[in-house]
Design an enzyme around this catalytic site. Structure first.
Site, mmCIF file in Angstrom:
data_model
loop_
_atom_site.group_PDB
_atom_site.id
_atom_site.type_symbol
_atom_site.label_atom_id
_atom_site.label_comp_id
_atom_site.label_asym_id
_atom_site.label_seq_id
_atom_site.Cartn_x
_atom_site.Cartn_y
_atom_site.Cartn_z
ATOM 1 N N ALA A 76 -6.648 3.612 -13.155
ATOM 2 C CA ALA A 76 -6.132 4.690 -14.004
ATOM 3 C C ALA A 76 -4.731 4.401 -14.537
ATOM 4 C CB ALA A 76 -6.148 6.006 -13.239
ATOM 5 N N ASN A 161 -2.465 15.347 -8.480
ATOM 6 C CA ASN A 161 -2.662 14.561 -7.254
ATOM 7 C C ASN A 161 -1.852 15.063 -6.069
ATOM 8 O OD1 ASN A 161 -0.809 13.451 -9.324
ATOM 9 N ND2 ASN A 161 -0.114 12.183 -7.628
ATOM 10 N N THR A 250 -11.693 -11.082 -17.914
ATOM 11 C CA THR A 250 -13.010 -11.150 -17.279
ATOM 12 C C THR A 250 -13.278 -9.877 -16.487
ATOM 13 O OG1 THR A 250 -12.843 -13.529 -17.152
ATOM 14 C CG2 THR A 250 -14.399 -12.483 -15.625
ATOM 15 N N CYS A 341 8.206 7.803 -1.755
ATOM 16 C CA CYS A 341 9.044 6.821 -1.051
ATOM 17 C C CYS A 341 8.879 5.453 -1.683
ATOM 18 C CB CYS A 341 8.725 6.788 0.429
ATOM 19 S SG CYS A 341 7.151 7.471 0.855
HETATM 20 C C1 LIG Z 1 -3.382 11.532 -11.128
HETATM 21 C C2 LIG Z 1 -3.359 10.051 -10.979
HETATM 22 N N1 LIG Z 1 -3.259 9.275 -12.065
HETATM 23 C C3 LIG Z 1 -3.237 7.946 -11.987
HETATM 24 C C4 LIG Z 1 -3.304 7.296 -10.772
HETATM 25 C C5 LIG Z 1 -3.276 5.794 -10.729
HETATM 26 O O1 LIG Z 1 -4.562 5.278 -10.457
HETATM 27 P P1 LIG Z 1 -4.793 3.744 -10.096
HETATM 28 O O2 LIG Z 1 -4.389 3.600 -8.660
HETATM 29 O O3 LIG Z 1 -6.254 3.517 -10.311
HETATM 30 O O4 LIG Z 1 -3.965 2.929 -11.012
HETATM 31 C C6 LIG Z 1 -3.409 8.063 -9.604
HETATM 32 C C7 LIG Z 1 -3.471 7.430 -8.267
HETATM 33 O O5 LIG Z 1 -2.510 7.083 -7.662
HETATM 34 C C8 LIG Z 1 -3.435 9.481 -9.706
HETATM 35 O O6 LIG Z 1 -3.527 10.257 -8.632
#
Ligand SMILES: Cc1ncc(COP(=O)(O)O)c(C=O)c1O
Length: 398
Positions: A76, A161, A250, A341
Site C-alpha cells: 500500500a 489504522n 518482475t 517510534c
Molecule cells: C492505512 C495504511 N496505509 C498504508 C499502509 C502501508 O502498507 P504497506 O505495509 O503494504 O506498504 C498501512 C500499513 O502500515 C496502513 O495501515
C-alpha cells in the site's frame, strides 16, 4: 522471555499472520511454477502468467472492479505513492491543489508534503475532536468548503489504522467529484474487514495490501478506474513496461497468488468474522473498563458498528506511559503504543494528536488490533495482565 509462540498477538493493524490456506496456495509457486510471468516463450512463463491473471480476476471481483483496473505493486505504501504522485505528474499548473486529512497514513501524508514543497497547495482537513462519539471522522461541510477552489485530487482513507474510524467515503467521493476532483482512498485497513465496492464508493483510485488480511508481505494493488471516464496516471517506475506500462518490475507471483487467496477467504468469511471480532473487541473493552480505573476510548464510539473497524480498540490509560506499559506486557501480549517510534525520540501519534489529545494522553494510549486467530481466552488473559501492570505502574508513579 516471551517467544513468538507464547506471546499473544493483538497487533493485527500492523500486520497479520498468514492464514495456513494462503501459505498452501502459495507453495507451488516457489517450487514448481516458478516462471517469470513476463516470459512469453515457454510453459513456465505461461503458467505463471495464468496464475497472475486468475488472481487479478479474483481480487477485482472482490471489490467490484474489472481485472484491467487492478495493478499489482509492492504494497500500500507504493500504491499510495503511485496514486498521488501519478495523478500529480499530469496535473496542469493551474490546479495544483490536493485535499486530504490529518489522520492519514504517512504513505499518503509524505507524498502530499513533497507536493507542497514543489509549490502545490495542500489542505489537510481536521477531524471531529475527542470525546465526541464521531471523533476521527471528517466533517463533510468542511470538505465541501475546502473544495471551493479548483482541486486535482482528494485523498481520504477508508478506515484508520490507529483508531479504526471508517470515513463516509461514498459521500466524500460525491463531494469530490462535484468539485471536479479525482478521488483516491487508502483502503488498506478496510479491504477484507468491511464490504468494499469501488462502484458503491465511486472512487477513482484505491490502494490496498495483502499483509493486513492474512496474506503475504510485499504485495499490494492499486485500483485505477478504467471506465467512464478512464483515469490516466504517470508511473513511478520505468523499465520493462509490466502492468500495462504503469508499474515496471518482475511480478511477485507467489505473493500475488497468496494475495488473491487471502482476499477470497476474507470476503467469504467477512460476515461471520466481523461479528466474532466485534464480540471479542467488546469483551476486551468491557473487561478493561471493569478492571482498570481511569481509561478512555480514543476514536469513534463502538456503536453504530459502521463507523469503526470490528477488531479495533484504542484506549488511553491515564497516568501511564504506553511504551512502559508495553514493555511490562512484552511476555504476554504484542500491542502497539500511541506513538510512532520511528526515531530514538518517539513522537506522540499524529492521529491521536489530531483528535485533540494532549501529548501525555497520546503517550498513554494503546492500540489493540484483534484478528482471525484471537480467542476469548486470550482476551481474558490480556485484560488481567493489563489490569495488573497498570496498577503496578500507577502505584510506582504515584
Ligand atoms: C492505512 C495504511 N496505509 C498504508 C499502509 C502501508 O502498507 P504497506 O505495509 O503494504 O506498504 C498501512 C500499513 O502500515 C496502513 O495501515
Amino acid at each position: 522471555m516471551g517467544s513468538p509462540e507464547t506471546v499473544i498477538y493483538m497487533d493485527n493493524h500492523a500486520t497479520t499472520r498468514l492464514d495456513p490456506r494462503v501459505v498452501e496456495a502459495m507453495l507451488p509457486y516457489f517450487t514448481e511454477i516458478y516462471g517469470n510471468a513476463a516470459s512469453t516463450t515457454h510453459v513456465h512463463g505461461w503458467e505463471a502468467k495464468e496464475a497472475v491473471e486468475a488472481a487479478r480476476e479474483t481480487i477485482a471481483a472482490a471489490i467490484g472492479a474489472t481485472a484491467r483496473e487492478i495493478y499489482f505493486t509492492s504494497g500500500a505504501t507504493e500504491s499510495n505513492n503511485l496514486a498521488i504522485r501519478g495523478v500529480a505528474e499530469r496535473a496542469p499548473p493551474a490546479s495544483q491543489r490536493v485535499v486530504s486529512v490529518r489522520t492519514e497514513h504517512p504513505s499518503v501524508l509524505d507524498p502530499i508534503e513533497r507536493l507542497g514543497q514543489r509549490g502545490w497547495e495542500t489542505i489537510l482537513l481536521p477531524v471531529v475532536q475527542a470525546p465526541d462519539t464521531r471523533a476521527g471522522l471528517v466533517e463533510l461541510d468542511q470538505l465541501a468548503a475546502a473544495l471551493r477552489a479548483k482541486t486535482t485530487l482528494v485523498s481520504v482513507m477508508l478506515a484508520n489504522n490507529e483508531i479504526g474510524a471508517i470515513q463516509p467515503l461514498a459521500e466524500i467521493a460525491r463531494i469530490g467529484h462535484e468539485a471536479g476532483a479525482l478521488v483516491h482512498t487508502d483502503a488498506t485497513q478496510a479491504v477484507g474487514k468491511i464490504p468494499v465496492d469501488v462502484n458503491a464508493l465511486d472512487v477513482d483510485l484505491m490502494s490496498f495490501t495483502a499483509h493486513k488480511l492474512y496474506g503475504p508481505k510485499g504485495v499490494g494493488a492499486l485500483y485505477v478506474r478504467r471506465r467512464s471516464p478512464p483515469i490516466r496516471i504517470e508511473p513511478l517506475l520505468y523499465g520493462g513496461g509490466h502492468e500495462r506500462g504503469l508499474r515496471s518490475g518482475t511480478l511477485n507471483v507467489p505473493g500475488i497468488v497468496g494475495f488473491a487467496r487471502a482476499v477470497e477467504l476474507s470476503v467469504q468469511q467477512m460476515a461471520d468474522e466481523s461479528v466474532r471480532l466485534r464480540n471479542l473487541r467488546d469483551q476486551l473493552y468491557r473487561g478493561l473498563l471493569a478492571a482498570v480505573p481511569r481509561l478512555t476510548l480514543n476514536g469513534p464510539a463502538l456503536d453504530p458498528p459502521a463507523q469503526r473497524l470490528p477488531g479495533n480498540l484504542n484506549l488511553c490509560f491515564h497516568g501511564v506511559d504506553g511504551e512502559t506499559l508495553l514493555l511490562n506486557l512484552k511476555d504476554v501480549v504484542a500491542l502497539s503504543a500511541g506513538s510512532a517510534c520511528s526515531s530514538a525520540n518517539p513522537e506522540p501519534s499524529h492521529v491521536l494528536r489530531a483528535l485533540g489529545l494532549s501529548d501525555e494522553a497520546a503517550r498513554g494510549s494503546i492500540r489493540f488490533g484483534l484478528g482471525r486467530f484471537n480467542t476469548p481466552e486470550e482476551v481474558d488473559r490480556v485484560v488481567q495482565s493489563i489490569a495488573e501492570a497498570v496498577d503496578r505502574l500507577r502505584t510506582m508513579g504515584g
